[in-house]
Write an enzyme that holds these catalytic residues in place. Structure first.
Site, PDB file in Angstrom:
ATOM      1  CG  HIS A   1      -1.738   1.170   1.457  1.00  0.00           C
ATOM      2  ND1 HIS A   1      -3.109   1.183   1.274  1.00  0.00           N
ATOM      3  CD2 HIS A   1      -1.425   2.433   1.867  1.00  0.00           C
ATOM      4  CE1 HIS A   1      -3.581   2.375   1.554  1.00  0.00           C
ATOM      5  NE2 HIS A   1      -2.572   3.153   1.914  1.00  0.00           N
ATOM      6  CD  GLU A   2       1.815   3.566   3.635  1.00  0.00           C
ATOM      7  OE1 GLU A   2       2.138   4.673   3.137  1.00  0.00           O
ATOM      8  OE2 GLU A   2       0.732   3.384   4.215  1.00  0.00           O
TER       9      GLU A   2
ATOM     10  CD  GLU B   1      -4.598   6.328   2.504  1.00  0.00           C
ATOM     11  OE1 GLU B   1      -4.449   5.144   2.872  1.00  0.00           O
ATOM     12  OE2 GLU B   1      -3.653   7.118   2.367  1.00  0.00           O
TER      13      GLU B   1
ATOM     14  CG  HIS C   1       0.353   6.155  -0.458  1.00  0.00           C
ATOM     15  ND1 HIS C   1      -0.728   6.859  -0.944  1.00  0.00           N
ATOM     16  CD2 HIS C   1      -0.081   5.534   0.665  1.00  0.00           C
ATOM     17  CE1 HIS C   1      -1.773   6.679  -0.148  1.00  0.00           C
ATOM     18  NE2 HIS C   1      -1.407   5.871   0.829  1.00  0.00           N
TER      19      HIS C   1
END
Length: 347
Positions: free
Chosen positions: A133-134, A184, A137
């Site tokens: 997930h990061e 997100e 980003h």
């Protein structure tokens, strides 16, 4: 220490972040990336948010993962960078903090911070999802634009005593917060693509809502809970949902799980794993007007799907506004293109 992954994962060579970005997130990013000189403006703004000082702070107060420290987590970030085809493996720090959280920070050389609270909450497969997930980003460049949001929030607080100035800034901040909530959702998809374990992704999101006692939770029941939240009770509950999301940069956990489950079930996840996704060399061809229309379509689709009474009341008005917004962006994009043609520079 073994460096062999626990199982084989499909690599996604040259995958564009547009493959997993939520349409509302993607539309905003394409528009920002198309602005000539934006990077230079941001570099000047970034003085408000000292990236070097932040990195030094975590270097001095947290543990940087490596082959010698948290080697398993080092494998997760290395594998995520490999699957999503990042040029460089980002640094990741484990910070002593009981509050479960993770974030990607920085613009020139983004890095990841995971709190001990989140590390202790999740098992290995769930940690892979969060690390992915990061990394998502970072691939999308969200850290750059999140820095803008933080700077504007600080500025809004400083000018709160000026009514008109504060109202104007608060409107911009609210729009950026809505964009960040959608980002997100994008990176939950990126986390799934990196981990390639849908059950682990769902478990991680449930744990973020209910804690570590996974045996007491059920994914199907949690999805039913998401439906109940979506339906609300009456128009008053719909209005209250708008109020409680103000100031939130993350969607609620039930919303995130429902959105990720829907993305899996509509076949998008499997198509990407099977190699059907846009490549980075096509990013330059992405058109602002097309992406804004896609964003408007995604809102219309979610409005038509929801059973929220307030959204039902406002659906027609909002749909018209979204359509008008797409036309406005088309007009702006065309003027921008013509301006670029006149001065001889690329759009």
């Amino acid at each position: 220490m073994s460096t062999t992954p626990d199982r084989t994962r499909v690599r996604l060579p040259a995958i564009s972040s547009r493959a997993y970005e939520h349409p509302a997130d993607r539309g905003a990013l394409v528009a920002l990336r198309s602005l000539r000189g934006f990077d230079e403006v941001f570099k000047r703004m970034s003085g408000l948010f000292n990236e070097r000082a932040l990195r030094l702070m975590f270097l001095g107060s947290a543990v940087r993962v490596s082959e010698q420290q948290f080697p398993d987590v080092y494998d997760y970030v290395r594998d995520a960078a490999y699957v999503l085809d990042l040029d460089e493996v980002p640094e990741l720090y484990i910070q002593m903090n009981p509050q479960p959280n993770a974030m990607a920070i920085g613009s020139s050389k983004p890095f990841i911070v995971m709190t001990s609270g989140l590390f202790d909450l999740l098992d290995a497969s769930e940690q892979r999802f969060v690390v992915g997930h990061e990394v998502g980003h970072i691939l999308s460049g969200h850290a750059v634009y999140r820095t803008m949001l933080l700077a504007l929030i600080r500025l809004a607080a400083r000018v709160a005593w000026i009514p008109l100035g504060y109202i104007g800034l608060r409107a911009i901040v609210a729009a950026l917060e809505e964009w960040y909530r959608k980002s997100e959702l994008s990176c939950d998809r990126a986390g799934l693509l990196a981990a390639q374990d849908p059950d682990a992704a769902k478990r991680a999101l449930m744990k973020m809502a209910g804690g570590s006692r996974l045996a007491q939770m059920n994914a199907d029941a949690f999805l039913e809970q998401a439906k109940e939240y979506d339906a609300a009770g009456d128009v008053r509950d719909g209005f209250l949902k708008l109020l409680i999301t103000q100031g939130q940069t993350h969607p609620f956990a039930v919303v995130r799980l429902a959105e990720l489950d829907r993305w899996i079930k509509d076949g998008s996840y499997n198509r990407i794993i099977n190699g059907e996704y846009p490549r980075r060399d096509s990013d330059k061809d992405a058109k602002i007007g097309d992406e804004v229309r896609n964003a408007a379509d995604s809102y219309r689709e979610s409005w038509s799907r929801t059973t929220d009474p307030l959204v039902g009341t406002l659906r027609d008005v909002a749909g018209s506004a979204a359509s008008t917004g797409g036309k406005i962006f088309d007009s702006v994009a065309e003027r921008w293109k013509n301006s670029g043609s006149r001065d001889g520079s690329a759009g």
